[in-house]
Design a protein around this motif. Structure first.
Motif, PDB file in Angstrom:
ATOM      1  N   LYS A 191    -136.575 -77.922  11.297  1.00 26.65           N
ATOM      2  CA  LYS A 191    -135.514 -78.003  11.987  1.00 26.65           C
ATOM      3  C   LYS A 191    -135.036 -79.445  11.747  1.00 26.65           C
ATOM      4  N   SER A 192    -133.462 -79.606  11.666  1.00 30.48           N
ATOM      5  CA  SER A 192    -133.005 -80.952  11.282  1.00 30.48           C
ATOM      6  C   SER A 192    -133.104 -81.987  12.685  1.00 30.48           C
ATOM      7  N   THR A 193    -132.828 -83.307  12.504  1.00 31.97           N
ATOM      8  CA  THR A 193    -132.737 -84.149  13.435  1.00 31.97           C
ATOM      9  C   THR A 193    -131.864 -83.707  14.447  1.00 31.97           C
ATOM     10  N   GLN A 194    -130.710 -83.380  14.040  1.00 32.14           N
ATOM     11  CA  GLN A 194    -129.463 -82.904  14.858  1.00 32.14           C
ATOM     12  C   GLN A 194    -130.057 -81.940  15.842  1.00 32.14           C
ATOM     13  N   VAL A 195    -130.698 -80.884  15.481  1.00 30.85           N
ATOM     14  CA  VAL A 195    -131.145 -79.610  16.557  1.00 30.85           C
ATOM     15  C   VAL A 195    -132.133 -80.290  17.174  1.00 30.85           C
ATOM     16  N   LEU A 196    -133.217 -81.111  16.771  1.00 31.63           N
ATOM     17  CA  LEU A 196    -133.922 -81.405  17.612  1.00 31.63           C
ATOM     18  C   LEU A 196    -133.426 -82.280  18.717  1.00 31.63           C
ATOM     19  N   LYS A 197    -132.529 -83.277  18.607  1.00 30.80           N
ATOM     20  CA  LYS A 197    -131.933 -84.168  19.545  1.00 30.80           C
ATOM     21  C   LYS A 197    -130.935 -83.171  20.257  1.00 30.80           C
ATOM     22  N   GLU A 198    -130.307 -82.130  20.061  1.00 28.78           N
ATOM     23  CA  GLU A 198    -129.536 -81.476  20.954  1.00 28.78           C
ATOM     24  C   GLU A 198    -130.751 -80.350  21.713  1.00 28.78           C
ATOM     25  N   MET A 199    -131.783 -80.069  21.152  1.00 29.29           N
ATOM     26  CA  MET A 199    -132.877 -79.273  21.831  1.00 29.29           C
ATOM     27  C   MET A 199    -133.068 -80.161  23.056  1.00 29.29           C
ATOM     28  N   ALA A 200    -133.447 -81.468  22.802  1.00 25.14           N
ATOM     29  CA  ALA A 200    -133.895 -82.307  24.131  1.00 25.14           C
ATOM     30  C   ALA A 200    -132.584 -82.395  24.793  1.00 25.14           C
ATOM     31  N   VAL A 201    -131.451 -82.391  24.640  1.00 26.75           N
ATOM     32  CA  VAL A 201    -130.603 -82.432  25.377  1.00 26.75           C
ATOM     33  C   VAL A 201    -130.040 -81.178  26.489  1.00 26.75           C
ATOM     34  N   GLN A 202    -130.617 -80.241  25.869  1.00 28.77           N
ATOM     35  CA  GLN A 202    -130.573 -78.792  26.331  1.00 28.77           C
ATOM     36  C   GLN A 202    -131.710 -78.501  27.098  1.00 28.77           C
ATOM     37  N   GLY A 203    -133.069 -79.330  27.222  1.00 30.44           N
ATOM     38  CA  GLY A 203    -134.005 -79.303  28.085  1.00 30.44           C
ATOM     39  C   GLY A 203    -135.128 -78.582  27.233  1.00 30.44           C
ATOM     40  N   GLY A 204    -135.132 -78.218  25.880  1.00 25.78           N
ATOM     41  CA  GLY A 204    -135.863 -77.417  25.424  1.00 25.78           C
ATOM     42  C   GLY A 204    -137.178 -77.938  24.959  1.00 25.78           C
ATOM     43  N   ILE A 223    -155.262 -84.026   9.273  1.00 27.26           N
ATOM     44  CA  ILE A 223    -154.965 -84.102  10.805  1.00 27.26           C
ATOM     45  C   ILE A 223    -154.591 -85.432  10.979  1.00 27.26           C
ATOM     46  N   ASP A 224    -154.237 -86.534  10.477  1.00 24.62           N
ATOM     47  CA  ASP A 224    -153.613 -87.720  10.706  1.00 24.62           C
ATOM     48  C   ASP A 224    -152.221 -87.688  10.097  1.00 24.62           C
ATOM     49  N   ASP A 225    -151.925 -87.131   9.269  1.00 26.40           N
ATOM     50  CA  ASP A 225    -150.348 -86.409   8.854  1.00 26.40           C
ATOM     51  C   ASP A 225    -149.988 -85.836   9.977  1.00 26.40           C
ATOM     52  N   PHE A 226    -150.490 -84.775  10.793  1.00 32.76           N
ATOM     53  CA  PHE A 226    -150.061 -84.134  11.641  1.00 32.76           C
ATOM     54  C   PHE A 226    -149.954 -84.905  12.736  1.00 32.76           C
ATOM     55  N   ILE A 227    -150.847 -85.919  13.136  1.00 29.69           N
ATOM     56  CA  ILE A 227    -150.631 -86.690  14.303  1.00 29.69           C
ATOM     57  C   ILE A 227    -149.519 -87.762  14.179  1.00 29.69           C
ATOM     58  N   ASP A 228    -149.252 -88.128  12.944  1.00 29.47           N
ATOM     59  CA  ASP A 228    -147.924 -89.055  12.573  1.00 29.47           C
ATOM     60  C   ASP A 228    -146.645 -88.295  12.924  1.00 29.47           C
ATOM     61  N   MET A 229    -146.841 -86.745  12.397  1.00 30.61           N
ATOM     62  CA  MET A 229    -145.738 -86.190  12.787  1.00 30.61           C
ATOM     63  C   MET A 229    -145.290 -86.023  14.184  1.00 30.61           C
ATOM     64  N   ILE A 230    -146.476 -85.956  15.066  1.00 39.77           N
ATOM     65  CA  ILE A 230    -146.088 -85.910  16.455  1.00 39.77           C
ATOM     66  C   ILE A 230    -145.682 -87.097  17.104  1.00 39.77           C
ATOM     67  N   LYS A 231    -146.150 -88.132  16.609  1.00 37.82           N
ATOM     68  CA  LYS A 231    -145.699 -89.637  16.944  1.00 37.82           C
ATOM     69  C   LYS A 231    -144.172 -89.728  16.670  1.00 37.82           C
ATOM     70  N   TRP A 232    -143.600 -89.228  15.458  1.00 42.73           N
ATOM     71  CA  TRP A 232    -142.462 -89.296  14.918  1.00 42.73           C
ATOM     72  C   TRP A 232    -141.476 -88.516  15.834  1.00 42.73           C
ATOM     73  N   THR A 233    -141.883 -87.264  16.232  1.00 44.49           N
ATOM     74  CA  THR A 233    -141.221 -86.083  16.996  1.00 44.49           C
ATOM     75  C   THR A 233    -140.929 -86.682  18.483  1.00 44.49           C
ATOM     76  N   ASP A 235    -141.055 -89.854  19.482  1.00 42.18           N
ATOM     77  CA  ASP A 235    -140.136 -91.182  19.265  1.00 42.18           C
ATOM     78  C   ASP A 235    -138.676 -90.649  19.216  1.00 42.18           C
ATOM     79  N   LEU A 236    -138.586 -89.533  18.669  1.00 40.77           N
ATOM     80  CA  LEU A 236    -137.120 -89.005  18.489  1.00 40.77           C
ATOM     81  C   LEU A 236    -136.498 -88.349  19.758  1.00 40.77           C
ATOM     82  N   VAL A 237    -137.202 -87.502  20.290  1.00 36.03           N
ATOM     83  CA  VAL A 237    -136.862 -86.639  21.409  1.00 36.03           C
ATOM     84  C   VAL A 237    -137.568 -87.045  22.860  1.00 36.03           C
TER      85      VAL A 237
END
Length: 324
Positions: A191-204, A223-233, A235-237
């Motif tokens: 999913k794109s950054t736009q989708v993730l941001k809109e998801m958060a606004v919508q409450g998802g 596992i470190d790559d995955f945790i880095d992705m969690i952190k990034w997400t 931070d975004l939403v």
């Protein structure tokens, strides 16, 4: 603390249920339909009801968040029945409430392709949510108490679903494309950054997935790559919109996996996909969850943040959609 995996599609067996318990899973959302019609889907739901009786010592059905909490307190894993497509409804709104009565609590609008509700992620973005059936289906799901899932929808359908739904919409299993990139087998599932941001606004909430075809570095994801992705997400939403949806599957024959890829509508898979893909060593079954939570804490996530991602966020929007 609740621990919820918002999508698995393993062939149900005692071995899988024991893995859930070994991983301390409070609840798992399982798939009862992809291309099946209403009758075929009811047979699968009936099979699950039988499994609940046969394995009542370690699994139980979940119709509310209280059912999940009760199962966790009793040392069992609650099972949330769901669809990865809206085909079981057969474009008949009356079947939405009927399937809810049968125990279904989550349904994706599409699975990869175009259907009566909207467009899947294998389609381009010229098509989106159906203004007739798609919007009415979302309203019916909102009204009866069934959560809308857009994990396999294309971008336009997702964004239009956010606008149409009065309740928070889920992305039960996907990853941010801006982290994973295009060098994995199924990049269009992310999913794109736009989708993730809109998801958060919508409450998802998005359930981040360990599935190698959509994970960072593919089969080489650590596992470190995955945790880095969690952190990034996060931070975004924000912490309240991130959770787990492993997309873990095990036990299916090759012909069943091919069925997921092409259903009855194609002679071959519409996208090139290699054979069975192994999940990473650190998540080769649900037993990997305790290590994941431990490593998140070591990476700097506070206890309340780990609890939110582990299950608190799913618990919140489950309550908003199908009841506390």
């Amino acid at each position: 603390m609740l621990l919820i995996d918002a999508l698995q599609f393993s062939k149900p067996s005692r071995e899988r249920f024991e893995e859930w318990r070994a991983g301390n899973l409070s609840a798992v959302h399982v798939t009862t339909a992809i291309w099946e019609n209403s009758t075929e889907t009811m047979r699968e739901i009936g099979r699950w009801h039988r499994l609940f009786e046969e394995h009542s010592d370690i699994i139980s059905p979940a119709r509310t968040v209280a059912d999940i909490e009760d199962a966790a307190a009793s040392g069992r894993t609650a099972v949330i029945l769901g669809f990865q497509n809206s085909t079981p409804f057969e474009s008949d709104l009356d079947l939405v409430g009927a399937f809810r009565e049968a125990g279904v609590r989550i349904a994706q609008l599409t699975y990869n392709t175009q259907n009566s509700a909207g467009a899947g992620c294998w389609e381009d973005d010229n098509a989106g949510l159906s203004r007739t059936y798609g919007k009415n289906l979302i309203k019916e799901m909102n009204d009866v108490g069934m959560m809308v899932d857009v994990s396999h929808c294309n971008e336009r359908t997702i964004l239009e679903t956010f606008e149409a739904s009065e309740k928070p919409v889920a992305i039960t299993h996907a990853n941010p494309i801006d982290v994973v990139g295009m060098d994995v087998e199924l990049p269009f599932r992310n999913k794109s950054t736009q989708v993730l941001k809109e998801m958060a606004v919508q409450g998802g909430v998005i359930g981040l997935s360990m599935y190698p075809r959509i994970a960072p570095k593919g089969e080489d994801c650590t596992i470190d790559d995955f945790i880095d992705m969690i952190k990034w997400t996060v931070d975004l939403v924000g912490i309240e919109h991130v959770a787990f949806g492993s997309d873990f599957y095990m036990g299916h024959a090759d012909e069943e996996i091919l069925w997921w890829r092409q259903g009855r509508w194609s002679r071959s898979s519409m996208v090139p996909v290699s054979g069975f893909v192994e999940f990473p060593e650190w998540f080769d079954s649900s037993r990997g969850y305790p290590l994941m939570l431990e490593r998140m804490a070591q990476a700097g996530f506070a206890e309340r943040e780990v609890a939110a991602i582990a299950g608190g966020n799913w618990s919140r929007i489950f309550a908003q959609n199908f009841g506390s």
